[in-house]
Design an enzyme around this catalytic site. Structure first.
Site, PDB file in Angstrom:
ATOM      1  CG  HIS A  18       1.444   1.857   8.394  1.00 28.97           C
ATOM      2  ND1 HIS A  18       1.666   1.562   7.075  1.00 28.97           N
ATOM      3  CD2 HIS A  18       0.321   2.628   8.414  1.00 28.97           C
ATOM      4  CE1 HIS A  18       0.723   2.123   6.321  1.00 28.97           C
ATOM      5  NE2 HIS A  18      -0.099   2.779   7.100  1.00 28.97           N
ATOM      6  CE  LYS A  42      -6.932   3.686   0.264  1.00 31.79           C
ATOM      7  NZ  LYS A  42      -6.091   3.931   1.451  1.00 31.79           N
ATOM      8  NE  ARG A  91       0.001  10.062   6.905  1.00 35.02           N
ATOM      9  CZ  ARG A  91      -0.352   9.804   5.655  1.00 35.02           C
ATOM     10  NH1 ARG A  91       0.551   9.387   4.798  1.00 35.02           N
ATOM     11  NH2 ARG A  91      -1.607   9.943   5.261  1.00 35.02           N
ATOM     12  CB  SER A 129       0.685   2.864   1.361  1.00 33.30           C
ATOM     13  OG  SER A 129       0.656   2.530   2.722  1.00 33.30           O
TER      14      SER A 129
HETATM   15  N1  COA Z   1       2.691   6.204   8.193  1.00 35.62           N
HETATM   16  C1  COA Z   1       2.644   6.120   6.865  1.00 35.62           C
HETATM   17  N2  COA Z   1       1.519   6.175   6.153  1.00 35.62           N
HETATM   18  C2  COA Z   1       0.389   6.327   6.844  1.00 35.62           C
HETATM   19  C3  COA Z   1       0.361   6.425   8.229  1.00 35.62           C
HETATM   20  C4  COA Z   1       1.583   6.351   8.908  1.00 35.62           C
HETATM   21  N3  COA Z   1       1.657   6.452  10.233  1.00 35.62           N
HETATM   22  N4  COA Z   1      -0.921   6.578   8.620  1.00 35.62           N
HETATM   23  C5  COA Z   1      -1.666   6.572   7.510  1.00 35.62           C
HETATM   24  N5  COA Z   1      -0.869   6.434   6.437  1.00 35.62           N
HETATM   25  C6  COA Z   1      -1.271   6.473   5.027  1.00 35.62           C
HETATM   26  C7  COA Z   1      -1.353   5.134   4.387  1.00 35.62           C
HETATM   27  O1  COA Z   1      -0.083   4.741   3.922  1.00 35.62           O
HETATM   28  C8  COA Z   1      -2.327   5.412   3.253  1.00 35.62           C
HETATM   29  O2  COA Z   1      -1.598   5.966   2.188  1.00 35.62           O
HETATM   30  P1  COA Z   1      -2.090   5.910   0.675  1.00 35.62           P
HETATM   31  O3  COA Z   1      -3.387   6.650   0.625  1.00 35.62           O
HETATM   32  O4  COA Z   1      -0.973   6.573  -0.016  1.00 35.62           O
HETATM   33  O5  COA Z   1      -2.236   4.449   0.312  1.00 35.62           O
HETATM   34  C9  COA Z   1      -3.232   6.497   3.845  1.00 35.62           C
HETATM   35  O6  COA Z   1      -2.542   7.032   4.927  1.00 35.62           O
HETATM   36  C10 COA Z   1      -4.538   6.022   4.400  1.00 35.62           C
HETATM   37  O7  COA Z   1      -4.470   4.671   4.621  1.00 35.62           O
HETATM   38  P2  COA Z   1      -4.884   3.841   5.889  1.00 35.62           P
HETATM   39  O8  COA Z   1      -4.381   4.413   7.167  1.00 35.62           O
HETATM   40  O9  COA Z   1      -4.502   2.458   5.563  1.00 35.62           O
HETATM   41  O10 COA Z   1      -6.389   4.074   5.946  1.00 35.62           O
HETATM   42  P3  COA Z   1      -7.463   3.674   4.898  1.00 35.62           P
HETATM   43  O11 COA Z   1      -8.180   4.931   4.649  1.00 35.62           O
HETATM   44  O12 COA Z   1      -6.933   2.909   3.756  1.00 35.62           O
HETATM   45  O13 COA Z   1      -8.296   2.626   5.731  1.00 35.62           O
HETATM   46  C11 COA Z   1      -9.942   1.959   7.312  1.00 35.62           C
HETATM   47  C12 COA Z   1      -9.032   3.049   6.780  1.00 35.62           C
HETATM   48  C13 COA Z   1      -9.628   0.571   6.846  1.00 35.62           C
HETATM   49  C14 COA Z   1      -9.764   2.054   8.809  1.00 35.62           C
HETATM   50  C15 COA Z   1     -11.367   2.403   6.916  1.00 35.62           C
HETATM   51  O14 COA Z   1     -11.480   2.449   5.510  1.00 35.62           O
HETATM   52  C16 COA Z   1     -12.417   1.493   7.492  1.00 35.62           C
HETATM   53  O15 COA Z   1     -12.754   1.631   8.634  1.00 35.62           O
HETATM   54  N6  COA Z   1     -12.933   0.561   6.694  1.00 35.62           N
HETATM   55  C17 COA Z   1     -13.960  -0.368   7.110  1.00 35.62           C
HETATM   56  C18 COA Z   1     -15.346   0.085   6.698  1.00 35.62           C
HETATM   57  C19 COA Z   1     -16.025   0.862   7.787  1.00 35.62           C
HETATM   58  O16 COA Z   1     -16.071   0.515   8.934  1.00 35.62           O
HETATM   59  N7  COA Z   1     -16.606   1.991   7.394  1.00 35.62           N
HETATM   60  C20 COA Z   1     -17.340   2.821   8.310  1.00 35.62           C
HETATM   61  C21 COA Z   1     -16.434   3.722   9.063  1.00 35.62           C
HETATM   62  S1  COA Z   1     -16.607   5.348   8.464  1.00 35.62           S
END
Ligand code: COA
Length: 133
Positions: A18, A42, A91, A129
């Site tokens: 990140h 989550k 990724r 993560s």
């Molecule tokens: N390096 C390391 N890990 C990464 C990464 C990077 N560059 N990019 C993504 N990841 C990983 C994270 O560590 C996480 O890993 P895990 O599943 O093992 O915990 C995974 O990818 C996804 O996590 P993240 O990027 O935090 O995305 P998310 O899916 O948890 O959250 C939001 C995405 C918050 C943007 C999304 O849920 C959201 O928009 N929520 C608000 C509600 C909304 O608007 N909904 C309508 C839109 S459809």
């Protein structure tokens, strides 16, 4: 004109992957707002205060980066921040399908906000993560 991008995620916890995406985003945008989603569905391991504090500590020395929490819709948060862009990191090809769906949904809700993908550095391509936890 200065451009603000938001970099949203759950950050449970923030990883070097990140951090890398965020630092590279600053080559393109003037200001990056890291949006820490509460993501109750989550069932995060770290609570929102812990996730927020970790990010604040990591980016304390960088005044082009700010950290905010949000709940509810991402596009509402983007509008609150006056952000024109949502940044997401890719990724591997396995991230692609979910990210395209997310970007498509956000575009249909807020056509004025663009999603921009940055590819993760090779050395962080397998970091997540859950692996860090
Ligand atoms: N390096 C390391 N890990 C990464 C990464 C990077 N560059 N990019 C993504 N990841 C990983 C994270 O560590 C996480 O890993 P895990 O599943 O093992 O915990 C995974 O990818 C996804 O996590 P993240 O990027 O935090 O995305 P998310 O899916 O948890 O959250 C939001 C995405 C918050 C943007 C999304 O849920 C959201 O928009 N929520 C608000 C509600 C909304 O608007 N909904 C309508 C839109 S459809």
């Amino acid at each position: 004109m200065s451009t603000t991008a938001i970099y949203p995620g759950t950050y449970d916890p923030v990883t070097r992957g990140h951090i890398d995406i965020c630092q590279r985003a600053l080559k393109v945008f003037d200001h990056v707002v890291i949006g820490v989603a509460d993501s109750p569905a989550k069932q995060p391991f770290f609570d929102i205060d812990e996730r927020f504090d970790m990010l604040e500590t990591v980016f304390a020395d960088n005044d082009q980066i700010s950290v905010r929490r949000f709940s509810g819709l991402l596009i509402d948060f983007a509008r609150e921040c006056d952000a024109e862009v949502i940044i997401r990191g890719l990724r591997a090809i396995s991230d692609f399908e979910y990210e395209v769906q997310l970007a498509g949904m956000n575009r249909s809700l807020a056509p004025e906000i663009e999603t921009v993908f940055l590819t993760a550095a090779q050395r962080y391509a397998f970091v997540s993560s859950s692996l860090v936890r």
